[in-house]
Write a protein that holds these residues in place. Sequence first.
Motif, PDB file in Angstrom:
ATOM      1  N   VAL A  27       0.829  -1.209   0.000  1.00  0.00           N
ATOM      2  CA  VAL A  27       0.000   0.000   0.000  1.00  0.00           C
ATOM      3  C   VAL A  27       0.865   1.263   0.000  1.00  0.00           C
ATOM      4  O   VAL A  27       1.590   1.541   0.952  1.00  0.00           O
ATOM      5  CB  VAL A  27      -0.965   0.012   1.207  1.00  0.00           C
ATOM      6  N   ARG A  28       0.799   1.982  -1.094  1.00  0.00           N
ATOM      7  CA  ARG A  28       1.526   3.257  -1.225  1.00  0.00           C
ATOM      8  C   ARG A  28       1.089   4.238  -0.166  1.00  0.00           C
ATOM      9  O   ARG A  28      -0.110   4.406   0.068  1.00  0.00           O
ATOM     10  CB  ARG A  28       1.164   3.913  -2.551  1.00  0.00           C
ATOM     11  N   PHE A 129     -14.707  -2.607  -4.156  1.00  0.00           N
ATOM     12  CA  PHE A 129     -13.386  -2.292  -4.717  1.00  0.00           C
ATOM     13  C   PHE A 129     -12.931  -3.301  -5.758  1.00  0.00           C
ATOM     14  O   PHE A 129     -11.913  -3.112  -6.403  1.00  0.00           O
ATOM     15  CB  PHE A 129     -12.355  -2.197  -3.583  1.00  0.00           C
ATOM     16  N   ASP A 130     -13.687  -4.388  -5.898  1.00  0.00           N
ATOM     17  CA  ASP A 130     -13.357  -5.388  -6.911  1.00  0.00           C
ATOM     18  C   ASP A 130     -13.465  -4.739  -8.292  1.00  0.00           C
ATOM     19  O   ASP A 130     -14.476  -4.096  -8.608  1.00  0.00           O
ATOM     20  CB  ASP A 130     -14.346  -6.552  -6.799  1.00  0.00           C
ATOM     21  N   PRO A 131     -12.448  -4.902  -9.144  1.00  0.00           N
ATOM     22  CA  PRO A 131     -12.488  -4.224 -10.450  1.00  0.00           C
ATOM     23  C   PRO A 131     -13.727  -4.554 -11.277  1.00  0.00           C
ATOM     24  O   PRO A 131     -14.237  -3.681 -11.987  1.00  0.00           O
ATOM     25  CB  PRO A 131     -11.203  -4.725 -11.128  1.00  0.00           C
ATOM     26  N   ALA A 132     -14.242  -5.769 -11.166  1.00  0.00           N
ATOM     27  CA  ALA A 132     -15.417  -6.123 -11.977  1.00  0.00           C
ATOM     28  C   ALA A 132     -16.677  -5.417 -11.458  1.00  0.00           C
ATOM     29  O   ALA A 132     -17.419  -4.805 -12.227  1.00  0.00           O
ATOM     30  CB  ALA A 132     -15.624  -7.641 -11.980  1.00  0.00           C
ATOM     31  N   TYR A 133     -16.930  -5.496 -10.156  1.00  0.00           N
ATOM     32  CA  TYR A 133     -18.104  -4.812  -9.603  1.00  0.00           C
ATOM     33  C   TYR A 133     -17.986  -3.296  -9.798  1.00  0.00           C
ATOM     34  O   TYR A 133     -18.967  -2.611 -10.105  1.00  0.00           O
ATOM     35  CB  TYR A 133     -18.267  -5.123  -8.104  1.00  0.00           C
ATOM     36  N   ALA A 286      -9.240  -6.615  -4.698  1.00  0.00           N
ATOM     37  CA  ALA A 286     -10.163  -5.795  -3.908  1.00  0.00           C
ATOM     38  C   ALA A 286      -9.615  -5.529  -2.511  1.00  0.00           C
ATOM     39  O   ALA A 286      -9.728  -4.412  -1.988  1.00  0.00           O
ATOM     40  CB  ALA A 286     -11.533  -6.478  -3.827  1.00  0.00           C
ATOM     41  N   TYR A 287      -8.996  -6.556  -1.911  1.00  0.00           N
ATOM     42  CA  TYR A 287      -8.475  -6.376  -0.555  1.00  0.00           C
ATOM     43  C   TYR A 287      -7.345  -5.342  -0.527  1.00  0.00           C
ATOM     44  O   TYR A 287      -7.184  -4.614   0.451  1.00  0.00           O
ATOM     45  CB  TYR A 287      -7.982  -7.713   0.018  1.00  0.00           C
ATOM     46  N   LEU A 288      -6.578  -5.305  -1.577  1.00  0.00           N
ATOM     47  CA  LEU A 288      -5.515  -4.309  -1.645  1.00  0.00           C
ATOM     48  C   LEU A 288      -6.089  -2.920  -1.938  1.00  0.00           C
ATOM     49  O   LEU A 288      -5.747  -1.922  -1.294  1.00  0.00           O
ATOM     50  CB  LEU A 288      -4.513  -4.708  -2.734  1.00  0.00           C
ATOM     51  N   LEU A 289      -7.008  -2.880  -2.896  1.00  0.00           N
ATOM     52  CA  LEU A 289      -7.556  -1.585  -3.303  1.00  0.00           C
ATOM     53  C   LEU A 289      -8.323  -0.896  -2.175  1.00  0.00           C
ATOM     54  O   LEU A 289      -8.295   0.330  -2.062  1.00  0.00           O
ATOM     55  CB  LEU A 289      -8.461  -1.768  -4.532  1.00  0.00           C
ATOM     56  N   GLU A 290      -8.980  -1.677  -1.330  1.00  0.00           N
ATOM     57  CA  GLU A 290      -9.737  -1.020  -0.251  1.00  0.00           C
ATOM     58  C   GLU A 290      -8.789  -0.373   0.762  1.00  0.00           C
ATOM     59  O   GLU A 290      -9.068   0.709   1.279  1.00  0.00           O
ATOM     60  CB  GLU A 290     -10.739  -1.974   0.419  1.00  0.00           C
ATOM     61  N   LEU A 291      -7.638  -1.035   1.002  1.00  0.00           N
ATOM     62  CA  LEU A 291      -6.673  -0.424   1.922  1.00  0.00           C
ATOM     63  C   LEU A 291      -6.020   0.808   1.296  1.00  0.00           C
ATOM     64  O   LEU A 291      -5.762   1.809   1.982  1.00  0.00           O
ATOM     65  CB  LEU A 291      -5.598  -1.433   2.328  1.00  0.00           C
ATOM     66  N   GLU A 292      -5.745   0.742   0.003  1.00  0.00           N
ATOM     67  CA  GLU A 292      -5.191   1.914  -0.674  1.00  0.00           C
ATOM     68  C   GLU A 292      -6.155   3.098  -0.579  1.00  0.00           C
ATOM     69  O   GLU A 292      -5.745   4.227  -0.345  1.00  0.00           O
ATOM     70  CB  GLU A 292      -4.866   1.586  -2.140  1.00  0.00           C
ATOM     71  N   GLU A 303     -14.363  11.130   2.405  1.00  0.00           N
ATOM     72  CA  GLU A 303     -15.231  10.067   2.905  1.00  0.00           C
ATOM     73  C   GLU A 303     -14.986   8.779   2.097  1.00  0.00           C
ATOM     74  O   GLU A 303     -14.980   8.804   0.872  1.00  0.00           O
ATOM     75  CB  GLU A 303     -16.703  10.482   2.758  1.00  0.00           C
ATOM     76  N   PRO A 304     -14.800   7.662   2.778  1.00  0.00           N
ATOM     77  CA  PRO A 304     -14.542   6.396   2.062  1.00  0.00           C
ATOM     78  C   PRO A 304     -15.750   5.912   1.278  1.00  0.00           C
ATOM     79  O   PRO A 304     -16.872   6.369   1.505  1.00  0.00           O
ATOM     80  CB  PRO A 304     -14.219   5.407   3.184  1.00  0.00           C
ATOM     81  N   ARG A 305     -15.496   4.944   0.382  1.00  0.00           N
ATOM     82  CA  ARG A 305     -16.561   4.406  -0.447  1.00  0.00           C
ATOM     83  C   ARG A 305     -17.576   3.605   0.384  1.00  0.00           C
ATOM     84  O   ARG A 305     -18.702   3.414  -0.049  1.00  0.00           O
ATOM     85  CB  ARG A 305     -15.938   3.507  -1.540  1.00  0.00           C
TER      86      ARG A 305
END
Lengths: 341, 341, 341, 341
Positions: A27-28, A129-133, A286-292, A303-305
């Motif tokens: 996570v950057r 955060f899943d790219p497909a959804y 998705a697990y990575l993107l949500e933390l990012e 405000e988060p998604r």
Amino acid sequence: MLKETRVATLGLGRLGYYHTKNLHEKVRGAKLVSVVDPFGDQAEKVAAELGVESWSKDPDDVFQDPNIDAVVIVTPTSTHGEMIKKAAKHGKHFFVEKPLTQSLEEADEVIQVINENNVICQVGFMRRFDPAYYDAKKRIEAGDIGKPVYFKGITRDFTCPPEEFIKNSGGIFLDCSIHDYDIARYLMGAEITSVSAHGTVVRHPFMSKYNDVDQGMTYIEFDSGAAGDVEASRNSRHGYDIRAEIIGTEGSLFVGTFGNKNTTLLNAKGSNYEIIPDFQTRFDDAYLLELEEFIKCVQENKEPRVTALDSKINMKIALAATKSFLNGGEKIVLETAKVTN
Amino acid sequence: MLKETRVATLGLGRLGYYHTKNLHEKVRGAKLVSVVDPFGDQAEKVAAELGVESWSKDPDDVFQDPNIDAVVIVTPTSTHGEMIKKAAKHGKHFFVEKPLTQSLEEADEVIQVINENNVICQVGFMRRFDPAYYDAKKRIEAGDIGKPVYFKGITRDFTCPPEEFIKNSGGIFLDCSIHDYDIARYLMGAEITSVSAHGTVVRHPFMSKYNDVDQGMTYIEFDSGAAGDVEASRNSRHGYDIRAEIIGTEGSLFVGTFGNKNTTLLNAKGSNYEIIPDFQTRFDDAYLLELEEFIKCVQENKEPRVTALDSKINMKIALAATKSFLNGGEKIVLETAKVTN
Amino acid sequence: MLKETRVATLGLGRLGYYHTKNLHEKVRGAKLVSVVDPFGDQAEKVAAELGVESWSKDPDDVFQDPNIDAVVIVTPTSTHGEMIKKAAKHGKHFFVEKPLTQSLEEADEVIQVINENNVICQVGFMRRFDPAYYDAKKRIEAGDIGKPVYFKGITRDFTCPPEEFIKNSGGIFLDCSIHDYDIARYLMGAEITSVSAHGTVVRHPFMSKYNDVDQGMTYIEFDSGAAGDVEASRNSRHGYDIRAEIIGTEGSLFVGTFGNKNTTLLNAKGSNYEIIPDFQTRFDDAYLLELEEFIKCVQENKEPRVTALDSKINMKIALAATKSFLNGGEKIVLETAKVTN
Amino acid sequence: MLKETRVATLGLGRLGYYHTKNLHEKVRGAKLVSVVDPFGDQAEKVAAELGVESWSKDPDDVFQDPNIDAVVIVTPTSTHGEMIKKAAKHGKHFFVEKPLTQSLEEADEVIQVINENNVICQVGFMRRFDPAYYDAKKRIEAGDIGKPVYFKGITRDFTCPPEEFIKNSGGIFLDCSIHDYDIARYLMGAEITSVSAHGTVVRHPFMSKYNDVDQGMTYIEFDSGAAGDVEASRNSRHGYDIRAEIIGTEGSLFVGTFGNKNTTLLNAKGSNYEIIPDFQTRFDDAYLLELEEFIKCVQENKEPRVTALDSKINMKIALAATKSFLNGGEKIVLETAKVTN
């Protein structure tokens, strides 16, 4: 470049460890400065393995550390309320695994504390955060299918979890379908106004002991006039099977896939490809993107998604579905969730 | 309703019997009035099974029968020339299995006789009637992919035919790739101007005895400026695999599929569907549609979708490819086929 | 060869004409000898077009003709009872479009008459003859997925039928979901013991006038301990969408597809294939195969794959689903259908 | 935890910048300590953006820095030889983009210097790290398809690169097909013993000025007795299209896909999914995985999956293919590459 966010993780079980590694390695903008777990030497071991500068068995060490900006809470659900309140009161932003709390009352309490202390709170509904959804969300917003009128969700576990897990899971509607309720609200851009839930034990007789089922079905209606159905299953023998179909007035969107790798084996027995085996594989991105996103929200004060309120609404729906199922499928009308706080 | 066309079939081997049944049971407007086969009691048996009024061991019985309008010639290739000439001279329209004749010279002869006697001649390049290839043709003509610039053809047999067959097959370019040469010309709307052919025995050593290979590759160029490649294989272990890709200046078309049935079996080993096993299964529709078109052409006095000239051009290409292969891949330039007659 | 079965068709509307053409042109062993329709000159026109020897406006002409062996009844549902009773009493075997009759009482009556007169009766649940569903049946019987525990059915119409049709359709559960109830019973090898039905008008407000909906969902349970769900929709904008998923203890089977042709168009906008537009296209094979089976049953005096009793049970389920829906999703327990006659 | 590897990147063009970001943000065990680019202020800008401690316009600053362990060389091909020799002589391990050098002679030179200085050298044939190709490799090694006998490779660029690029690209066989030659050798577990290459300008007339083509086809043979074909195209209008089919004696493996996202849009125009647009999207994982492997090889002193020798052999094949094409498709026999050093 923005200032690095100094993060600690609380809870180093399977998912906690997974989040911790993601934070540390990928996570950057995040710097993992402490890990906490009360059990045995897990915190010490993880700190050593990852080269984290500090560890503790006591979450208070983290809350009281002025150099820590944010925490990731992956402790047992029963402790969420306490952890959240302490985090908020110490001005720590936090990411917490779903569900937010154990009860709706506790959810109301923590939402109040979050608001009073003005901290960022993001809840782990990772499907958003899943790219497909997420691609589906963007296409719906772009008008690609017109107005969405029907949502169909499928959540099938590859294998049934052990009895010990089922016992404390809260039942199939709270444990599984809650992800579909959340993503349905998100994709349909509407709130759920009624639920009717059904279920049957079709394969694992032990479920009955806990008033739980291995096949669940919820029929839902939305305040937009749309409707939908949500299947949850513990009986999939073909893999971890997560899909959605959204029917709109101008077209439809199908989300999800079976193929785990872009290779297909063909022989005299036919065409064969490997199916996604588990949630980590399916939702790895998705697990990575949500933390990012969480780190980004902290750094940019956004405000988060997925908010605490979202999480409370999802709980409300899941609890209503459970009650409907226990009352033989009775339709339960929910007050329009949007105005509920 | 048009007058029924009275047809006889000549040759009752595997494919001859298949055509005969199609004609008898499914082709509108055709009435099967006689079946001919010189071997044993095959003609008598087939006539009895299908309830056909007449049978014979001698094709001349059919040619001389004034009540027969058309014949379907499925006799050995070596007899095609004779059968065609007799049919034409007796004013019978005919459908003949590919190849038209055994040599280009003989092809020229029969084309002359056909023209002199003004009979309808259709040759059995059934791919032109396959719904998928035909759909591609219509889409190309509709401009869906702009100008077609590249053709890629794949023809893979499920299992290698027996040595006895290979021996008399004329080689992989004449036996297999000729179907791709034909459909390439049809889809690209252009004539092939050069071929370079390569091949290797990768699995069945006995092929070498006959200067034949079990993998063949032809690089082709068209008079439109387009190019293409054509793979032929006797080594497919995954099923009968027939596909084409046509690249155009505005898009591409992919033709063909693997799935034999619209059912997919999924289990812990993955997703599995049955692959098409053989040419009868793959081209079931096409074999019927080509006979329906033949009858229609006879009744309406129209030129069929595949003419004797098409068939001669295909032979010319296949013979050139064979020569190229035998000369180590040497490029052979063909006079533009369109003006050749 | 068996004696040809002499058949008449009653009712020459859209589906009646389709069955009539199939019988006349494609069904082996059948000879179409008469066509009947009371309206205008439809019978005369169809007889002329197809070259059928006889036609009439009065079904009695057919029932009283000793040279007719069997009839295909495609008249309005309200006349089924009368047609069936006459056919049976005159010793004519018959194929009748679904539903068998207008009411369960009438179904009991005709079943009695059929039994007394010992005629063959087949009802038009054509999905049992669709190659994909039938392949699934054979694989389930072969044990490919172990014991089936969950059935998921999807039936989505491409476009909503006109109000005039909806008005007399009997509602979405009787008109659409009845096909899924039937195929679910067939594939699961079990009888449905309870239904809970839900529905919403999500797109076509006029439906409310008729107590009908454009989205229906039925949760079902089987006497084998299995469960299932059945979606019916009038809102599909992407094509005629018929699929099923059967989950077993050892694997799953997915039935159905979207692709109408084996061609895929690819361009900068992505991959594109045409979707099946309507039921005739999707069930083209099935409509032919069911008539072939009917003729075979008549010739060999066998029981058809779909009997009058099957049809009565399907009606019973559909009527219960309609009642459940009208009572807000109330669960309705069905006496085990197997013993009901 | 292993000691962090201190890395500098040389060359900050499009691909250099991409590698630099991957190293900085995602590669475990690597610490990016310097970035070098001679042009303008690119090095300074990238260092500032990423927060890298040091930057320079002169590669020698890096070579002479004793605190740097490894370099990633993404400079123009014409400078590869010099960069590699300097890196090796200063004991720096290095990753270099393909091709290794500009000529076979220079390749021999650098291989000697690498060996003398005992540094790790990895070349950027990233397909070997793509999860799909790598999965195929593992399945072939596991015997899933028996002995591989045919390789079919497709490499199609979405759009033709600009004339300026084509001019210096070395031609389609060196620029594109070299990736297929490499992966074919890897997957087939065999060396290429002959090439015959063909090509045509089917769309972009300017290609002819540089003796280049926009469609290339190479027929290849392997020392294992297998064969194969490799298509390269600059004409794909449907997306970036990279696939392979490997035919074995017991089955086949198909590698690659079109779908860019796991969402499908369906409407009255049919089913639609987005196609992979470019190489970064297609090989996103592979570009990261190859750098991770490089760092791991440095830390554990292991030989990388793609060596300098591999790269030299690939060049040899590509140069032979180019020569074959220029000689009208003449078959060129290669000394068995395995013994060549």
